[in-house]
Design a protein around this motif. Structure first.
Motif, PDB file in Angstrom:
ATOM      1  N   LEU A 189       0.831  -1.201   0.000  1.00 54.58           N
ATOM      2  CA  LEU A 189       0.000   0.000   0.000  1.00 54.58           C
ATOM      3  C   LEU A 189       0.867   1.254   0.000  1.00 54.58           C
ATOM      4  CD1 LEU A 189      -2.697   1.446   0.184  1.00 54.58           C
ATOM      5  CD2 LEU A 189      -2.626   1.129   2.671  1.00 54.58           C
ATOM      6  N   ALA A 190       1.943   1.232   0.802  1.00 55.51           N
ATOM      7  CA  ALA A 190       2.845   2.385   0.850  1.00 55.51           C
ATOM      8  C   ALA A 190       3.498   2.626  -0.505  1.00 55.51           C
ATOM      9  CB  ALA A 190       3.913   2.162   1.915  1.00 55.51           C
ATOM     10  N   GLN A 191       3.813   1.545  -1.215  1.00 55.43           N
ATOM     11  CA  GLN A 191       4.408   1.692  -2.545  1.00 55.43           C
ATOM     12  C   GLN A 191       3.452   2.408  -3.482  1.00 55.43           C
ATOM     13  OE1 GLN A 191       7.212   1.358  -4.163  1.00 55.43           O
ATOM     14  NE2 GLN A 191       6.227   1.797  -6.129  1.00 55.43           N
ATOM     15  N   ARG A 192       2.162   2.074  -3.402  1.00 56.90           N
ATOM     16  CA  ARG A 192       1.185   2.713  -4.279  1.00 56.90           C
ATOM     17  C   ARG A 192       0.994   4.186  -3.933  1.00 56.90           C
ATOM     18  NH1 ARG A 192       0.389  -2.443  -4.188  1.00 56.90           N
ATOM     19  NH2 ARG A 192      -0.506  -3.547  -5.958  1.00 56.90           N
ATOM     20  N   LEU A 193       1.114   4.519  -2.667  1.00 57.61           N
ATOM     21  CA  LEU A 193       0.905   5.896  -2.238  1.00 57.61           C
ATOM     22  C   LEU A 193       2.151   6.759  -2.424  1.00 57.61           C
ATOM     23  CD1 LEU A 193      -1.147   5.281   1.030  1.00 57.61           C
ATOM     24  CD2 LEU A 193      -2.006   6.234  -1.120  1.00 57.61           C
ATOM     25  N   CYS A 194       3.315   6.141  -2.289  1.00 57.24           N
ATOM     26  CA  CYS A 194       4.558   6.916  -2.304  1.00 57.24           C
ATOM     27  C   CYS A 194       5.380   6.743  -3.576  1.00 57.24           C
ATOM     28  CB  CYS A 194       5.423   6.537  -1.098  1.00 57.24           C
ATOM     29  SG  CYS A 194       4.636   6.826   0.496  1.00 57.24           S
ATOM     30  N   GLY A 195       5.224   5.608  -4.249  1.00 61.03           N
ATOM     31  CA  GLY A 195       6.033   5.334  -5.429  1.00 61.03           C
ATOM     32  C   GLY A 195       5.446   5.934  -6.692  1.00 61.03           C
ATOM     33  N   SER A 196       6.228   5.911  -7.750  1.00 55.20           N
ATOM     34  CA  SER A 196       5.793   6.430  -9.047  1.00 55.20           C
ATOM     35  C   SER A 196       5.410   5.290  -9.984  1.00 55.20           C
ATOM     36  CB  SER A 196       6.905   7.255  -9.696  1.00 55.20           C
ATOM     37  OG  SER A 196       7.152   8.437  -8.964  1.00 55.20           O
ATOM     38  N   LEU A 197       4.411   5.545 -10.824  1.00 53.57           N
ATOM     39  CA  LEU A 197       4.046   4.626 -11.899  1.00 53.57           C
ATOM     40  C   LEU A 197       3.433   5.468 -13.013  1.00 53.57           C
ATOM     41  CD1 LEU A 197       2.336   1.154 -11.638  1.00 53.57           C
ATOM     42  CD2 LEU A 197       2.007   2.689 -13.570  1.00 53.57           C
ATOM     43  N   GLN A 198       4.204   5.656 -14.065  1.00 56.08           N
ATOM     44  CA  GLN A 198       3.773   6.506 -15.175  1.00 56.08           C
ATOM     45  C   GLN A 198       3.747   5.717 -16.474  1.00 56.08           C
ATOM     46  OE1 GLN A 198       6.971   9.511 -13.843  1.00 56.08           O
ATOM     47  NE2 GLN A 198       5.520  10.795 -14.974  1.00 56.08           N
ATOM     48  N   VAL A 199       2.836   6.093 -17.366  1.00 57.10           N
ATOM     49  CA  VAL A 199       2.774   5.479 -18.687  1.00 57.10           C
ATOM     50  C   VAL A 199       2.818   6.566 -19.752  1.00 57.10           C
ATOM     51  CG1 VAL A 199       1.491   3.467 -17.866  1.00 57.10           C
ATOM     52  CG2 VAL A 199       0.232   5.441 -18.744  1.00 57.10           C
ATOM     53  N   ASP A 200       3.382   6.207 -20.877  1.00 61.26           N
ATOM     54  CA  ASP A 200       3.459   7.093 -22.038  1.00 61.26           C
ATOM     55  C   ASP A 200       2.399   6.630 -23.033  1.00 61.26           C
ATOM     56  OD1 ASP A 200       4.085   8.271 -24.509  1.00 61.26           O
ATOM     57  OD2 ASP A 200       6.213   8.393 -24.026  1.00 61.26           O
ATOM     58  N   ILE A 201       1.416   7.482 -23.337  1.00 61.33           N
ATOM     59  CA  ILE A 201       0.337   7.083 -24.244  1.00 61.33           C
ATOM     60  C   ILE A 201       0.521   7.673 -25.645  1.00 61.33           C
ATOM     61  CG2 ILE A 201      -1.265   6.795 -22.331  1.00 61.33           C
ATOM     62  CD1 ILE A 201      -2.662   9.403 -23.311  1.00 61.33           C
ATOM     63  N   THR A 202       1.763   8.007 -25.992  1.00 61.48           N
ATOM     64  CA  THR A 202       2.026   8.573 -27.319  1.00 61.48           C
ATOM     65  C   THR A 202       1.543   7.642 -28.422  1.00 61.48           C
ATOM     66  OG1 THR A 202       3.945   9.789 -26.500  1.00 61.48           O
ATOM     67  CG2 THR A 202       3.808   9.421 -28.874  1.00 61.48           C
ATOM     68  N   LYS A 203       1.799   6.342 -28.292  1.00 57.97           N
ATOM     69  CA  LYS A 203       1.354   5.380 -29.302  1.00 57.97           C
ATOM     70  C   LYS A 203      -0.164   5.412 -29.444  1.00 57.97           C
ATOM     71  CE  LYS A 203       1.082   0.450 -30.349  1.00 57.97           C
ATOM     72  NZ  LYS A 203       1.433  -0.930 -29.922  1.00 57.97           N
ATOM     73  N   THR A 204      -0.875   5.445 -28.323  1.00 57.15           N
ATOM     74  CA  THR A 204      -2.336   5.459 -28.346  1.00 57.15           C
ATOM     75  C   THR A 204      -2.839   6.707 -29.061  1.00 57.15           C
ATOM     76  OG1 THR A 204      -2.258   4.346 -26.193  1.00 57.15           O
ATOM     77  CG2 THR A 204      -4.387   5.228 -26.902  1.00 57.15           C
ATOM     78  N   ARG A 205      -2.227   7.827 -28.762  1.00 53.61           N
ATOM     79  CA  ARG A 205      -2.656   9.103 -29.356  1.00 53.61           C
ATOM     80  C   ARG A 205      -2.371   9.151 -30.855  1.00 53.61           C
ATOM     81  NH1 ARG A 205      -3.008  13.573 -25.123  1.00 53.61           N
ATOM     82  NH2 ARG A 205      -3.180  14.886 -26.961  1.00 53.61           N
ATOM     83  N   THR A 206      -1.170   8.730 -31.250  1.00 51.85           N
ATOM     84  CA  THR A 206      -0.764   8.888 -32.647  1.00 51.85           C
ATOM     85  C   THR A 206      -1.374   7.827 -33.559  1.00 51.85           C
ATOM     86  OG1 THR A 206       1.271   7.651 -32.195  1.00 51.85           O
ATOM     87  CG2 THR A 206       1.385  10.040 -32.043  1.00 51.85           C
ATOM     88  N   LEU A 207      -1.380   6.580 -33.119  1.00 56.09           N
ATOM     89  CA  LEU A 207      -1.873   5.506 -33.978  1.00 56.09           C
ATOM     90  C   LEU A 207      -3.387   5.576 -34.157  1.00 56.09           C
ATOM     91  CD1 LEU A 207      -0.638   3.133 -35.544  1.00 56.09           C
ATOM     92  CD2 LEU A 207      -1.194   1.656 -33.603  1.00 56.09           C
ATOM     93  N   LEU A 208      -4.089   5.969 -33.092  1.00 50.97           N
ATOM     94  CA  LEU A 208      -5.549   5.993 -33.132  1.00 50.97           C
ATOM     95  C   LEU A 208      -6.125   7.401 -33.295  1.00 50.97           C
ATOM     96  CD1 LEU A 208      -6.335   3.463 -30.251  1.00 50.97           C
ATOM     97  CD2 LEU A 208      -6.105   2.988 -32.695  1.00 50.97           C
ATOM     98  N   GLY A 209      -5.279   8.422 -33.173  1.00 48.63           N
ATOM     99  CA  GLY A 209      -5.792   9.785 -33.177  1.00 48.63           C
ATOM    100  C   GLY A 209      -6.694  10.054 -31.989  1.00 48.63           C
ATOM    101  N   TRP A 210      -6.413   9.381 -30.887  1.00 47.22           N
ATOM    102  CA  TRP A 210      -7.269   9.449 -29.694  1.00 47.22           C
ATOM    103  C   TRP A 210      -6.692  10.400 -28.657  1.00 47.22           C
ATOM    104  CZ3 TRP A 210      -6.469   8.300 -24.495  1.00 47.22           C
ATOM    105  CH2 TRP A 210      -7.622   8.246 -23.695  1.00 47.22           C
ATOM    106  N   THR A 211      -7.546  11.160 -28.014  1.00 51.33           N
ATOM    107  CA  THR A 211      -7.159  11.981 -26.878  1.00 51.33           C
ATOM    108  C   THR A 211      -8.191  11.807 -25.773  1.00 51.33           C
ATOM    109  OG1 THR A 211      -8.349  13.895 -27.770  1.00 51.33           O
ATOM    110  CG2 THR A 211      -5.993  13.738 -28.263  1.00 51.33           C
ATOM    111  N   PRO A 212      -7.803  11.963 -24.525  1.00 44.08           N
ATOM    112  CA  PRO A 212      -8.775  11.848 -23.424  1.00 44.08           C
ATOM    113  C   PRO A 212      -9.924  12.839 -23.612  1.00 44.08           C
ATOM    114  CG  PRO A 212      -6.533  11.830 -22.579  1.00 44.08           C
ATOM    115  CD  PRO A 212      -6.424  12.185 -24.023  1.00 44.08           C
ATOM    116  N   ILE A 213     -11.137  12.396 -23.340  1.00 45.51           N
ATOM    117  CA  ILE A 213     -12.315  13.251 -23.565  1.00 45.51           C
ATOM    118  C   ILE A 213     -12.711  14.039 -22.326  1.00 45.51           C
ATOM    119  CG2 ILE A 213     -13.219  11.749 -25.370  1.00 45.51           C
ATOM    120  CD1 ILE A 213     -15.250  10.697 -23.257  1.00 45.51           C
ATOM    121  N   ILE A 214     -12.107  13.733 -21.189  1.00 47.71           N
ATOM    122  CA  ILE A 214     -12.460  14.419 -19.953  1.00 47.71           C
ATOM    123  C   ILE A 214     -11.191  14.711 -19.170  1.00 47.71           C
ATOM    124  CG2 ILE A 214     -12.811  12.249 -18.684  1.00 47.71           C
ATOM    125  CD1 ILE A 214     -15.097  13.595 -17.160  1.00 47.71           C
ATOM    126  N   SER A 215     -11.132  15.893 -18.537  1.00 50.25           N
ATOM    127  CA  SER A 215      -9.953  16.281 -17.766  1.00 50.25           C
ATOM    128  C   SER A 215      -9.962  15.603 -16.407  1.00 50.25           C
ATOM    129  CB  SER A 215      -9.925  17.797 -17.581  1.00 50.25           C
ATOM    130  OG  SER A 215     -10.983  18.199 -16.711  1.00 50.25           O
TER     131      SER A 215
END
Length: 315
Positions: A274-300
């Protein structure tokens, strides 16, 4: 006008139920829900009897299967052999359904996987990429990886188009588990020792995940691809709590306890994960999703947090 037939498994869950509602409101889709019961109705796919006449007829008339059903990750799994239990549901179940779908002439199989296939943590500003080597660390992540591998092999052998989507932490109206606990603590004004956490974490709003799934139903470039999905705005735990508190109409009381102290203390009481989830980092790069599909998040992020908070407060 042609109506695509879509089978959605896990339709009672957070993602599946939101997807069904989105498809219903969009029009142009005929929806069948996958259910465990062998005594399913005519508009339900009996997942425990895929060799039945009802299941065969439904699959032969289906265009796309969206497999949201799974044995989900739990913080404290009490199964004697957790990996075997995850494999039964997440690997064997998914592959059997996909095989039957391929035999029935289904065009596309969309598999909702998990970022846990990539791993458990990243260094700040070193996000996971969709096509990098998987490195799952727990039974849930391993089972999802094995399911992905089996689906890819099936696609090569049958022509079934497989689309794999790996979400990060999903939040939205009806969210449970740790995210709901955070809202509960914030709404009650409980002091939280999380005011000095400078990590970076990717999250995905339910609306954004569902929108990507709908995009993948038809998009030709989605076939046989793996996608990561997030809101494309990474937050620290401290920032998330402040913005979630604002959505709830509360001023969170966040104590500036150093992350290292929190992690050491959590380890002493058996809450290291639980501490790892609260204190650690976990990031993803969605460049492939955006460029290949022309997709962007619809809500902020902030709009999604407000929707989540309103639903929580109503209940």
């Amino acid at each position: 006008m042609y109506s695509q037939k879509i089978i959605v498994t896990g339709a009672s869950g957070l993602v599946g139920s939101a997807l069904v509602e989105r498809l219903k409101s969009s029009g142009g889709y005929s929806i069948v829900k996958g259910v465990r019961s062998v005594s399913a109705g005519l508009d339900q796919l009996p997942l425990e009897a895929l060799d039945s006449d009802v299941a065969i007829r439904l699959l032969e008339a289906t265009d796309v299967v969206v497999h949201c059903g799974a044995r989900v990750h739990v913080m404290e799994d009490r199964a004697v052999d957790p990996l075997e239990e995850f494999r039964k549901a997440n690997v064997q179940g998914a592959l059997e359904l996909a095989r039957r779908a391929a035999e029935g002439g289904v065009r596309r199989f969309i598999f909702i996987s998990s970022v846990k296939v990539n791993g458990e943590a990243t260094m700040p500003d070193c996000p996971y990429l969709a096509d990098q080597e998987p490195a799952p660390q727990d039974p849930y992540g391993i089972s999802k990886m094995e399911a992905e591998e089996g689906l890819k092999a099936l696609a090569q052998g049958t022509g079934l188009e497989v689309v794999i989507i790996r979400p990060v932490l999903v939040y939205g109206p009806g969210v449970k588990a740790n995210f709901r606990s955070l809202m509960n603590w914030l709404s009650k004004g409980v002091p939280l020792p999380l005011g000095a956490i400078a990590n970076r974490r990717s999250l995905v709003a339910l609306d954004n995940l569902v929108d990507l799934v709908v995009t993948c139903i038809d998009h030709p470039a989605a076939a046989n691809q793996t996608f990561l999905v997030s809101d494309d705005e990474d937050l620290s735990t401290s920032d998330l709590l402040r913005r979630l508190g604002l959505a709830l109409g509360r001023s969170p009381l966040l104590l500036p306890v150093p992350a290292r102290v929190l992690q050491l203390s959590a380890g002493l009481v058996g809450k290291k994960a639980l501490a790892q989830r609260l204190c650690g980092s976990l990031q993803v790069d969605i460049t492939k999703t955006r460029t290949l599909l022309g997709w962007t998040p619809i809500i902020s992020v902030d709009e999604a947090l407000r929707k989540t908070a309103r639903h929580f407060q109503k209940r």
